[in-house]
Each structure stands twice: as structure tokens, then as C-alpha cells.
Scaffold this motif. Sequence first.
Motif, mmCIF file in Angstrom:
data_model
loop_
_atom_site.group_PDB
_atom_site.id
_atom_site.type_symbol
_atom_site.label_atom_id
_atom_site.label_comp_id
_atom_site.label_asym_id
_atom_site.label_seq_id
_atom_site.Cartn_x
_atom_site.Cartn_y
_atom_site.Cartn_z
ATOM 1 N N ALA A 1 0.852 -1.189 0.000
ATOM 2 C CA ALA A 1 0.000 0.000 0.000
ATOM 3 C C ALA A 1 0.887 1.238 0.000
ATOM 4 N N GLY B 1 -7.130 0.025 1.206
ATOM 5 C CA GLY B 1 -6.296 0.641 0.169
ATOM 6 C C GLY B 1 -5.068 -0.159 -0.207
ATOM 7 N N GLY B 2 -4.981 -1.394 0.270
ATOM 8 C CA GLY B 2 -3.866 -2.255 -0.119
ATOM 9 C C GLY B 2 -4.273 -3.168 -1.261
ATOM 10 N N THR B 3 -3.309 -3.951 -1.728
ATOM 11 C CA THR B 3 -3.597 -4.907 -2.797
ATOM 12 C C THR B 3 -3.800 -6.294 -2.192
#
Lengths: 557, 557
Positions: A434, A508-510
Amino acid sequence: MAHVKHMKWWGWGEEGVHFEFSNKPAFAPFVKRALGVDLRPRERDTIDFSTVSVPAPRLETDLLDTLGGIVGDEHTSTDDELRVVHWAGKSVTELLLTRAGDFARVPDVVVYPADEDEVARVVALAVERDLVLIPFGGGTSISRSLQPSPDEERTIVSLDLGRLDKVLAIDETSGLATIQAGVLGPDMEDQLNARGWTLGHFPDSFTHSTLGGWAATRSSGMQSDKYGDIADIVRGMRVVRPGGTVVLRPLPSTSTGPSLREMFIGSEGRLGVITELDVQVHRIAEHREVIAYMFPSWPKALTAMHDIARSDVSTTFARVSDAHETAFSLSTQKAATSLKKKVAAKGQDLLWEVMRRRGWDTDEMCISYVCFEGTKAEVERRKKTVASIVKQQGAIVLGSGPGALYDQKKFDTPYLRDFLLEQNTIGDVSETAAPWSKLTTVHKAVYDAAQRAFDEQGKTGWIMSHMSHSYHSGACLYFTFGYEIGQDPHAEYAVIKSAVQQAFVDAGGTLSHHHGVGMEHSAWMEQDVSPEGVRLMRSLFEVADPGANLNPGKIVS
Amino acid sequence: MAHVKHMKWWGWGEEGVHFEFSNKPAFAPFVKRALGVDLRPRERDTIDFSTVSVPAPRLETDLLDTLGGIVGDEHTSTDDELRVVHWAGKSVTELLLTRAGDFARVPDVVVYPADEDEVARVVALAVERDLVLIPFGGGTSISRSLQPSPDEERTIVSLDLGRLDKVLAIDETSGLATIQAGVLGPDMEDQLNARGWTLGHFPDSFTHSTLGGWAATRSSGMQSDKYGDIADIVRGMRVVRPGGTVVLRPLPSTSTGPSLREMFIGSEGRLGVITELDVQVHRIAEHREVIAYMFPSWPKALTAMHDIARSDVSTTFARVSDAHETAFSLSTQKAATSLKKKVAAKGQDLLWEVMRRRGWDTDEMCISYVCFEGTKAEVERRKKTVASIVKQQGAIVLGSGPGALYDQKKFDTPYLRDFLLEQNTIGDVSETAAPWSKLTTVHKAVYDAAQRAFDEQGKTGWIMSHMSHSYHSGACLYFTFGYEIGQDPHAEYAVIKSAVQQAFVDAGGTLSHHHGVGMEHSAWMEQDVSPEGVRLMRSLFEVADPGANLNPGKIVS
């Protein structure tokens, strides 16, 4: 195929290698405190293959002969144990299924081609005879990128690249090596090291994974700050497809439309079989040091990692464990047996005393390791700059002793999972990346989500994390979580793992920084790359493989 | 749309800005020597638009109304000059066609959407009504990425993104900015600079090209050594497709299958319309210096550039001109008019004397510029290291005077082409990238190929080159070539340009390092990424755009 090394069928790594806690006095109390689990001494060293029963191969005799005609009968096998070794990776789900002998569908035959030509003939046959072809590197996937779809009716061929294991050439001027896809990490490094070079790519799976597998799953190694992610390292490649072989020549950079290289990287076998790669290699560093630092808190530690990333200093890696992981790490220290170690342990007690006197809450402290490579003078200069950065956040420099220890232990972690399973306990990992601005939020969101999931299941769970892999705009957060197995292992695991993954994308991270997608993470693809992104990717797979012969069902369902 | 700035219809850049040689005493003699051309004073400052006749728009009235209903009638135009401004980029072929009024097919209407929603409605309409949609940024393409297919029967809409020109947000913690695709380089930098940030992306086209255009054509700026290629800079994006908008969130790195981000980068409008990008931004450097060095020969200069790239020193750029380009560069020096300049000129004469005394062949010497950014102390340290590296190759440090001059002149070069066309002379550029081990071979192969092509055409041609954009495994070679136009401008150009391109791929380079493919380079795609690579890319375009409505015919024919 005798020389193709495989991991044990029932777990990680080599038979005879285990995580051992009897020599780590703080470990059992830690596990009791963290997970509420009473550790028992190991009861067995292996699992007898006769405890499981394997579905018979679904394979027409003439097909077996045809495959034998391509790769040689001695490189074609329907052996049960070999088929189980190739049936899946080492995710928790797969380990549970494997130990339970719960194989819905296992490859019907394993083939070991000798070269690209043989790979091409097997690929062509797969399309012609409507087979399912699953390329196999080291089998270390923890994203279910190898496991066949349980309801696959067609014959499944596991295409083991293990015989393609050579460093073919080194362009010493350019720092580029041409290497076959099936080579295992240590075998590749041995060949490179013999000529003074290294790839510098060391994922946790290094000892049992392959170069082709790293490319196919978009891997990143612990030294990516210096050497790059696999997507940076791979500059050219050869990929066998049903219509022919895609040849991407080694180029430092190019402006030739959408990147085919970046399409094959991460494609997990769905676009073809990677047989050869041109990769960046580096001269083995003259000098290398891993220095440990102790921070008074996670926020201060993260600030320092960001400041290091923004500074003029190149590090090989810079990672920091949060307070939970630091506590875990200290619990795995071996008992001091030699005088030297007893002195070191005494030194550590004194250090604790210093920290308490400084007013540190020792439950909040975070251990960090930073690796420096270069000439002795460069390393000294960088160590100095990093020391001044970390001291601004109140850190104490612990020196190179713990760092050396980290360097030795770094590939042992995956064995812990099998040890815990023996103790009826899950230990698993999941990672994200992120932007810097969101790391604290992601970290807290994952802790909260895991705790809610543990609570829902009435479990004493544990979660811990470290930050590693710095980039200009963000970094990776790597989580480890554990809990005692209850009535329904798969259902419980699904709830807890899903909670972690969902927290990643919500904050909001992958969905993954370097473990890939497989079947394990495909449910989050729409949230990660948007529904239209998934539609486009699915269209690409469909048009590239209209018969769905190439590792179907992975990445997008 | 009044505030959307356009280049002159007949050439590069702004009306009233020209390359001027009357104040450069060495230039005319140089051109005479290099090209056999006698320069004449400029006869006209502009070209009257009435000298060309433009095909009438092929457009049903209701379609014009529908487009006006989406973007507003005042942002919809069928004006002849606007349509010509949007008809093509600024490649030599396009400039020749434009000046001759030889428009086979011109966009029938130009629309200026205000936002992503309007873009989406135009895209949907294009599919519904079977229109051809060509996204337009600044129009600086020199790869014929904008020119419509001459035999296109359908209505062609030029979708000008110029109103999407805002920096929307800066994440100051992460060094990430969210920016609309249609913003021109200087407008974007103004908005970023006002808050202390920079993108650091400065292609030669910077003053007239857009962020979205850079991404869509896989651009690289002259400072890529520090700031990266556009593929490194772009971390997230929004792309409008007929089926919906692909949203790729800003992520430092991710392991989510084939990279959609790297599919859209370089896609030249064929996969959708890029409307917004999340990009890495950097604090404006405290201190910046460009230092010039003179090398005794090209091989020594290349060795030094490679040594710099391999060293511990971060440079913002490091470039070196070969002997021909150095001679050209010296020929464009202005006459010394002030006393200060006269003293400097005298100093230069002395320098030449020093070089001769050292035994240099002044016809072989190569000028290099290296840019350093950072704190004053960092810049000083790096300058020192670079000075010691270049001196090992016998270079003389010329200091920051010529460097400052380079920095001022860097965006003026494209005007030279129009000046030369006025003189019935072609000046054109073409670039490649190759591994370090192949740079010398590529350089020689291109010189030889160009010379053969000049000879075939009975021309006195000129070719020159510089190396720039260093990577771990290689670098970019940028060539400029020139010759007097003969009987058949297009046929002559095709022979010479093709010779250069063919030499690139034959010698191990790529067809383009940062200019893209368009229609200009598509003939070399099979040789660059292999026939099966082209097949896969073509399949992707077909499945992503089954009606061939999105900038058809580009990248792969």
C-alpha cells in the motif's frame, strides 16, 4: 527425472527437516500465551504415504504412450506419490486436504520435458487432445495456483520443468544471464556464484522454488530494495504457446505497445509455459552486513523505514517487525548453551534494562533489520546515515549479531506451518502493499479484522506483521496469523483468511504483494483491479487459450 | 475549448517560434559540409492555412447533435483547421503530407469532453454508432499513432483530452499525485511546483505533450535515470472502455496476475481512453547541476557512462554525444556578442589547444552532460566520484557553463525539423535501446545502414547519435539523420528510415525506446516481439475492441 528434487508430499521442504522448539525455552510459553495452545513434543517425523488413497489416473493408454514418445517413457509417470507431490502447492487449504487425503482431483500424469522443443510438443498435444496442462516449478505456491479445479473432467497433465535447470549464458558486460525456467533457487545461485554473479532474488520459498515459478507468479524476494521485484529482474523470456513460441529479447527498456513481458509475468501458466528467461544479474557484493535496530514503537519504526527509503542510502533490504512479531521473534531464540552465547544472553538482559530505564514499554518495541552491500567504505557510510536516521526515532543500534542470525534463519520459517499443523494449530501468512500514507491504516484494519474473525469463531488468535520491500510510493506489509483448529478447519480458515484479505483491499492495499492470485485470492480481483479490469483479463485468457487447456480457473474464475 | 492550446497546424510548436541560424556563424558551413545544402535565410514565418484544402467532414447531422449533447455544442467542432490540427502527429511523413495538403482522411469532428463521464458517453456512442475514436493529447507523436487509416470509411472522432488538465490531489506522504490525463507538461509542472513537487518527466516533446499521451505511448523523459520511465512513474490509472471504466488504484507494487497497468501503458488508444493517472512525484531538488565533460573518443565515453551507471552514484541523467553529434552541437553555438561571451569563446579556443596538445583527434571528441540533483553536499560528492570515473577515460571536465546551456536549449530541438523542411531538407530522429554489450555494434550497424541507404539514393547524408537513459542492463541510443530532399520525398524517406529501424532490430536493439509504435514502426513488431507475440497482442486488441472503434490499425496492423 531422478535428479529433479521434490518437496515431501505432505508438507514443506525436505524429509527430516523440522521446526524444533525443545531448544527454545521461551517458545512454548509464548504459544500458550498467544494461542492458548499447549505444545506437545513432536510425535512423528514423517507421514506414511500409505495413509492416503489417491484417485486412479484418468488417462488413455495411447496418450501415455504419446507423452512417453515426446519426453521419454522414463520421464513420464503415473506414480501415485509423484502425482500427489504435483497435485497442489503448500497453502493451508492444500496442506489440510493433502494430510486428509482429500484429493478431489489429482494430475493424471506427470511429465518432465528435457527442453523447449519437448515442452512445445506437449503443449500442442494438450490443445489437440483437449487436456489440462499445469506447469510445475517447485510447487511452493501458497495461492492455490497449481491445484486443479475439483470438477475437472479432462485428463490433467502436470508439466514439471525441473530438467530445464541450467544457466545457459552470462552477458558479463550487460549484467544479463540467460537461464532455464525450471532451475531451483540454490542450483541457479550455485551456477551464477561460480562465475561471481548473483540474481539477488531470495523469496522465503527460495530453497524450493524456481526462476520460472517466480516469474509466473510475480514474485518478490526479500532483497527487492536493491535487486528489484521479479518483474524488474526479468528483461526477456521465451514462452511456449499453442500457436508458437513468444520470444522477447533481453532489452533494458522498450516502447513497443502493451508489455507482453508484463503479461506473462504473473500469468500463472494461463498464457503459456515459460521455458527460458533473460534476467539481470549482479556481481556478488564485496561486503555485506545486516544490522539490527530496536525501536520503541511501531509508528516510530515505520517513520524510520520511510526516511531510509527517501534518503540517499541504497539498502539491500530494510524491514521492521511490529511489536507482536518482535515478541514472537524473541521467543524463538535458542537457549544459551555455550559460554559465548551465555555472555550474549547476559548482554541482552542488560539491554532490556537500558530500554526500561529509557521508559520504553517493552511490549511495544519493534526489531528491525537493514542489509547493506557494497564496498566496505560504502557500507560504512550507509550504516552511519541509517544509524542517524533510526536514532531520530529513538532506536537503539543492536549491531550485526542478531542480523547474522536473521540471515541464517531466513528460509526456515515455512517449516513452522507443518510443525503447528501437527499441534492442531494453523499458522499462515498473507501480504499486501500500500502507499506509505495508508500503511498504518492497513495495519490496524487487518489487526481489527482478524480479531473480529477470531472472536466470531471463539478463538484465541494471534496476528503479527512486518514491513519490508520499500518503494518510492509505499511498501509491503506481511502478516502472520495463528489459531487452534476447531471443528471445521476449512470453514474457520475461510472466515479468518477472508477477513484479512478483505481488510487489505478495503483499506487501500492490494490482495497480494508477491504471493500471486491462484484460486486463493481470485475472489478479490474485482475489488483490486475493478470489474472491467477483470473482464479484460478474462477476455485475454479466453482469446489466448480458447480451449481452456492452460491451467484454467486461476487468477480470474 | 478556447483554453485548449494547440500546436501550429503545419509544424512543431508555437507560431512565431523558429530555429534561427543567422546568429550561429558555424551552422551554415556545418550544414554545407554535412549535407551539401546551402542554407537560405527564412523566407516565410508561417504557412497560410488557405494553401491547403481539407476534405469535408463525413458526419451525419444527428451525430453532431448527439456529440454536442454530450460535451456541449461549444466543445464540438468540424472546423477545418482544428480538424487538420488533430489529423496527425509530427512525424516527417505527416509533416510532408500536411504541408502538401495531402490528407487522405481527416477526423470528421473534434470533441473536447469536460470529464470522465463525458468521455465514457463518447466511447459508448462510438461503439453504438460504429465510429472511429482517436484519443488526442498534445499531438506530438512522431510514430504516426494519431493519423487515421487512409481508407477509413467510418466517421472519425478526435477525442481531445485537453480540458482534463488538473492536478486533482497530492498524497504528500506517499509522493503520489492524481492528475488528469489531458494536462500539458508545463501546466502540470506549474501545478505541482506550486506545492513543491515535480514529476521529473521531461521528454523532448514536454512543452506540447500530455501526461496521458506519455502513458499511452510508453514515453521516457530525459531524466529517467532518476525519475524512471513513464511505466515506472504511473502507479494507478483510470481507463474508459466501452464496457466500463478500469480503475487501477495507486499501488507501489502488486502480484495480481498479468499487469493491466502495463497493458494500458503503450496501448496508444487501442484498449480505451486514459482519463486519470496516479503518478510518483518528487520534492523539487534542493540543488541541481549539469556538468559537461569532453571525451577523446566514443568508446571511452561509452565506457565511462557504463561505469557511472554501475557506480554508487545516482545521476538524474548521464548522456554523451558521439563525435558527429558533438560537431553538430558545436556548430549551433551562438556568436559571442557580449564581452563575457567573448572571453568564454577565447577560453574555448584555449581548451581546443589543450586537447590538440594532448594528442586528441578533435574530430573524435564527444561531449557529455551529467545532471546531479540533491542536497549541495550530495551533489558535490557525486560530482567528485563522476569526475574520477570520467578522468579514467581521459575526459576533461568542462564544468557547469555548457551544462546550463544544455538545460536551456533542451526543448528547442524539434523546431529544427521545420526549419530544415523549409530548406528542402529532412532532419529526423529514431531511437533504440540495447544491452550494454551491444551498444557499440548497434551504433556501428546504424551508421553503416544509413550510409548504404544514403549511397543508394545518391545523397550526401548525415547521421549522429547520443547515448542516454541508463539502466542496469543497457541504455538508449538516439540517432538524428538528415539529407536533402530529392524527387520522391516519401519513397526516399521510407528507404532511409527503414534502414535505420532494420539495423536496430538486426543488431539486438528494440524498434523504439520511447517513441512508440503507431503505424510508423508496426512493420518491425514481429521482429521485435516475435510473430507469436504479435499474434497475442492482436488477439488482445480484437477481443478488447471487437468493433475496431478504438484507434484501429496502430501498433499491429
